[in-house]
Design a protein around this motif. Structure first.
Motif, short mmCIF file in Angstrom:
data_model
loop_
_atom_site.label_atom_id
_atom_site.label_comp_id
_atom_site.label_asym_id
_atom_site.label_seq_id
_atom_site.Cartn_x
_atom_site.Cartn_y
_atom_site.Cartn_z
N ASP A 20 0.83 -1.21 0.00
CA ASP A 20 0.00 0.00 0.00
C ASP A 20 0.86 1.25 0.00
O ASP A 20 0.57 2.22 -0.70
N GLU A 21 1.95 1.23 0.75
CA GLU A 21 2.84 2.40 0.81
C GLU A 21 3.49 2.66 -0.54
O GLU A 21 3.56 3.81 -1.00
N ALA A 23 2.36 1.74 -3.54
CA ALA A 23 1.32 2.18 -4.48
C ALA A 23 0.95 3.64 -4.22
O ALA A 23 0.79 4.43 -5.16
N SER A 24 0.85 4.03 -2.94
CA SER A 24 0.52 5.42 -2.60
C SER A 24 1.62 6.37 -3.06
O SER A 24 1.34 7.47 -3.55
N THR A 25 2.88 5.95 -2.93
CA THR A 25 4.00 6.77 -3.39
C THR A 25 3.92 6.98 -4.90
O THR A 25 4.12 8.09 -5.40
N VAL A 27 1.23 6.83 -6.80
CA VAL A 27 0.08 7.71 -7.08
C VAL A 27 0.45 9.16 -6.82
O VAL A 27 0.18 10.04 -7.64
N ARG A 28 1.12 9.43 -5.70
CA ARG A 28 1.53 10.81 -5.39
C ARG A 28 2.49 11.33 -6.46
O ARG A 28 2.43 12.50 -6.84
N GLN A 31 0.38 12.23 -9.49
CA GLN A 31 -0.40 13.43 -9.18
C GLN A 31 0.48 14.67 -9.26
O GLN A 31 0.07 15.71 -9.79
N PRO A 38 -3.66 15.98 -4.17
CA PRO A 38 -4.10 14.68 -3.64
C PRO A 38 -5.60 14.71 -3.39
O PRO A 38 -6.15 15.70 -2.90
N PHE A 40 -8.62 12.76 -1.55
CA PHE A 40 -9.03 11.74 -0.61
C PHE A 40 -10.54 11.66 -0.68
O PHE A 40 -11.24 12.64 -0.45
#
Length: 151
Positions: A20-21, A23-25, A27-28, A31, A38, A40
């Motif tokens: 998850d970390e 994938a979030s990196t 995505v950021r 973006q 971001p 949410f």
């Protein structure tokens, strides 16, 4: 576990097995590259304005969106005829992006088969919502993100 959104494409997004970390990196990163703040998504859905939804539903029919878009799990058209499944829009798309897409899809994806229904801020439905393009786009967006398959 990618799902098929565009069945006419021969390529599929691979599964990378990111945490998850990770994938979030990623995505950021994207973006930031696109200068998108971001987003949410609240787990709580806002209260649905039924009147706006009904106007969006009416417009969805008048603009013949089902000619290209499927909205449920059953595919009735060939892959070459299909546009993305709008039944998944609420889970897959940001509402502000839907608005931008409806305003002029060619700006976001040159050459897309999606017609521009509101060229130069004009509407094909002047009697709906007093001909106000922004209100019409909001009604369509409301319908799409709250789509319920018709029986």
């Amino acid at each position: 576990n990618p799902s098929t959104v565009r069945p006419w494409l021969h390529f599929r997004m691979p599964t990378f097995g990111f945490t998850d970390e990770q994938a979030s990196t990623l995505v950021r990163h994207f973006q930031g590259k696109d200068h998108v703040p971001p987003a949410f998504k609240s787990l709580e859905k806002p209260t649905l304005d039924q009147a706006v939804w009904e106007i969006g539903h009416e417009m969805f029919g008048k603009l013949q969106c089902l000619q290209c878009h499927q909205t449920g799990p059953g595919v009735t058209k060939s892959a070459a005829e299909l546009a993305p499944n709008l039944g998944m829009a609420a889970e897959r798309l940001r509402e502000d992006w839907i608005v931008e897409w409806l305003e002029d899809p060619q700006v976001l994806q040159a050459g897309t088969r999606m017609p521009t229904y509101f060229p130069e801020g004009q509407t094909p439905l002047p009697k709906v919502l007093g001909g106000k393009v922004e209100d019409q786009i909001q009604a369509l967006k409301t319908f799409i993100v709250n789509y319920k398959a018709e029986k």
